[in-house]
Enzyme design. Structure first.
Site, mmCIF file in Angstrom:
data_model
loop_
_atom_site.group_PDB
_atom_site.id
_atom_site.type_symbol
_atom_site.label_atom_id
_atom_site.label_comp_id
_atom_site.label_asym_id
_atom_site.label_seq_id
_atom_site.Cartn_x
_atom_site.Cartn_y
_atom_site.Cartn_z
ATOM 1 N N LYS A 166 0.856 -1.185 0.000
ATOM 2 C CA LYS A 166 0.000 0.000 0.000
ATOM 3 C C LYS A 166 0.900 1.245 0.000
ATOM 4 O O LYS A 166 2.033 1.145 0.422
ATOM 5 C CB LYS A 166 -0.898 0.019 1.247
ATOM 6 C CG LYS A 166 -1.660 -1.277 1.511
ATOM 7 C CD LYS A 166 -2.881 -1.397 0.638
ATOM 8 C CE LYS A 166 -3.649 -2.684 0.962
ATOM 9 N NZ LYS A 166 -4.779 -2.908 0.058
ATOM 10 N N HIS A 285 -6.635 -13.449 -7.237
ATOM 11 C CA HIS A 285 -7.434 -12.486 -6.483
ATOM 12 C C HIS A 285 -8.862 -12.512 -7.012
ATOM 13 O O HIS A 285 -9.080 -12.729 -8.198
ATOM 14 C CB HIS A 285 -6.844 -11.080 -6.616
ATOM 15 C CG HIS A 285 -7.459 -10.120 -5.640
ATOM 16 N ND1 HIS A 285 -8.678 -9.525 -5.865
ATOM 17 C CD2 HIS A 285 -7.049 -9.684 -4.430
ATOM 18 C CE1 HIS A 285 -8.983 -8.760 -4.819
ATOM 19 N NE2 HIS A 285 -8.017 -8.843 -3.942
#
Length: 466
Positions: A166, A285
């Site tokens: 992130k 994902h």
């Protein structure tokens, strides 16, 4: 009477067959059906069977040119859903000949195609599928599976640790690679591209792959452990996706990543075949899954998407956390976690498993717990998911007050402490907080993490209950 009897007749006359004995080769489906007012449940169930197999709205002349009895889907059972008004579970059996071998795409186009827009139904949800062994044998499945992955990584007896880098968008490739290095150096096994990191103007894919490869090799040399970063190969075309996967292999990367729902099953299966042929692990994902699976009465349950992924191929898939910020009730989650990992799963309605599923020789998939989890969750995660899982802490690593590497240290110490406590016979559910507190006494990194997240909770009722 010459010719055929034209006109519209009730679906249930042809497609509702309660006396039908299912075959071992049939694909079986359990649908949650909400009929429109005035439509009897048998007619609704038969309509689902018809519209997802051979039927259409009126009798057609060409029906006489084939054997409908051989090819039609059949609704063979209907039961009311307890506690719900006007909702039924309809069981439908499909003959295997309706489906192309080795194609999840074709299987879904039939079973969850046009029928979901059908006017006679208010809502329709596919709760579970029984995939027959004869059909499973036409799929390659996961590129490698759990045992081969452990052997490649030389990591045994504990869950694997990951971290999503992130901020997910906006970092340059060099800064991104630096964050990867710090996390791996601190003690994580894997770092991860966020699902929406593909190849944007601020960071083109090739630059990212190069800096991440450098981070992997440097951290491996310094720790003596095998490391990986999920390089996201998802792209706008299949050709571009394959180009990225090939480049990852040329760099010697151990693992690539794909967004299998937005990328599509055709692309995913191609990538999985490439990964097996070339020794790459494949991390999956599930971006977009909640669009499909979150409504209780319409769509498709995640356990079906999980089964489809095991057929199409992937070595890891995100599967909820039970304790973090994203949806997932414990029994239901453990139900599809078993469907991902085990060779044989018994029918168990208490966990939402409608059919016994035999996976024959298809390798298993590691479930990934990710989303709003931190060190205080470690005992619960270790207990719920067991050793064969990947625990992924994005903010829970990079949000550490001292930085990325100490964040990774804190997670690794917490994990090792939980695994050791479990192996010594302690009860993680009851003593979890105490185990973390004890470990934090000799790990300042863990102590700092414990302090930051001591009061964070994501407490909302799960939307998707049984």
């Amino acid at each position: 009477s010459v010719g055929f009897k034209a006109g519209v007749k009730d679906y249930k006359l042809t497609y509702y067959t309660p006396e039908y004995e299912t075959k071992d080769t049939d694909i079986l489906a359990a649908f949650r059906v909400t009929p429109q007012p005035g439509v009897p449940p048998e007619e609704a169930g038969a309509a689902v069977a018809a519209e997802s197999s051979t039927g259409t709205w009126t009798t057609v002349w060409t029906d006489g040119l084939t054997s409908l009895d051989r090819y039609k889907g059949r609704c063979y059972g209907i039961e009311p859903v307890p506690g719900e008004e006007n909702q039924y579970i309809a069981y439908v059996a499909y003959p295997l000949d309706l489906f192309e071998e080795g194609s999840v795409t074709n299987m879904f186009t039939s079973i969850v195609g046009n029928v979901f827009g059908f006017k006679a139904l208010r809502a329709l949800r596919l709760e579970d599928l029984r995939i027959p062994t004869a059909y499973i044998k036409t799929f390659q499945g996961p590129p490698h599976g759990i045992q081969v992955e452990r052997d490649k990584l030389n990591k045994y007896g504990r869950p694997l640790l990951g971290c999503t880098i992130k901020p997910k968008l906006g970092l340059s490739a060099k800064n991104y690679g630096r964050a990867v290095y710090e996390c791996l150096r601190g003690g994580l096994d894997f770092t991860k591209d966020d699902e929406n990191v593909n190849s944007q103007p601020f960071m083109r894919w090739r630059d990212r792959f190069l800096f991440c490869a450098e981070a992997i090799y440097k951290s491996q040399a310094e720790t003596g452990e095998i490391k990986g970063h999920y390089l996201n190969a998802t792209a706008g075309t299949c050709e571009e996706m394959m180009k990225r996967a090939i480049f990852a292999r040329e760099l010697g990367a151990p693992i690539v990543m794909h967004d299998y729902l937005t990328g599509g099953f055709t692309a995913n299966t191609s990538l999985a075949h490439y990964c097996r042929d070339n020794g790459l692990l494949l991390h999956i994902h599930r971006a977009m899954h909640a669009v499909i699976d979150r409504q209780k009465n319409h769509g498709m349950h995640f356990r079906v998407l999980a089964k489809a992924l095991r057929l199409s191929g992937g070595d890891h898939i995100h599967a909820g956390t039970v304790v973090g910020k994203l949806e997932g009730e414990r029994d239901i989650t453990l139900g599809f976690v078993d469907l991902l990992r085990d060779d044989f799963v018994e029918k168990d309605r208490s966990r939402g498993i409608y059919f016994t599923q035999d996976w024959v020789s298809l390798p298993g998939v590691l479930p990934v717990a990710s989303g709003g989890i931190h060190v205080w969750h470690m005992p619960a995660l270790t207990e719920i998911f067991g050793d064969d899982s990947v625990l992924q802490f994005g903010g829970g690593t990079l949000g550490h007050p001292w930085g990325n590497a100490p964040g990774a240290v804190a997670n690794r110490v917490a994990l090792e402490a939980c695994v050791q406590a479990r192996n010594e016979g302690r009860d993680l559910a009851r003593e979890g907080n105490e185990i973390i507190r004890e470990a934090s006494k000799w790990s300042p990194e863990l102590a700092a993490a414990c302090e930051v997240w001591k009061a964070i909770k994501f407490e909302f009722e799960a939307v998707d209950t049984l």
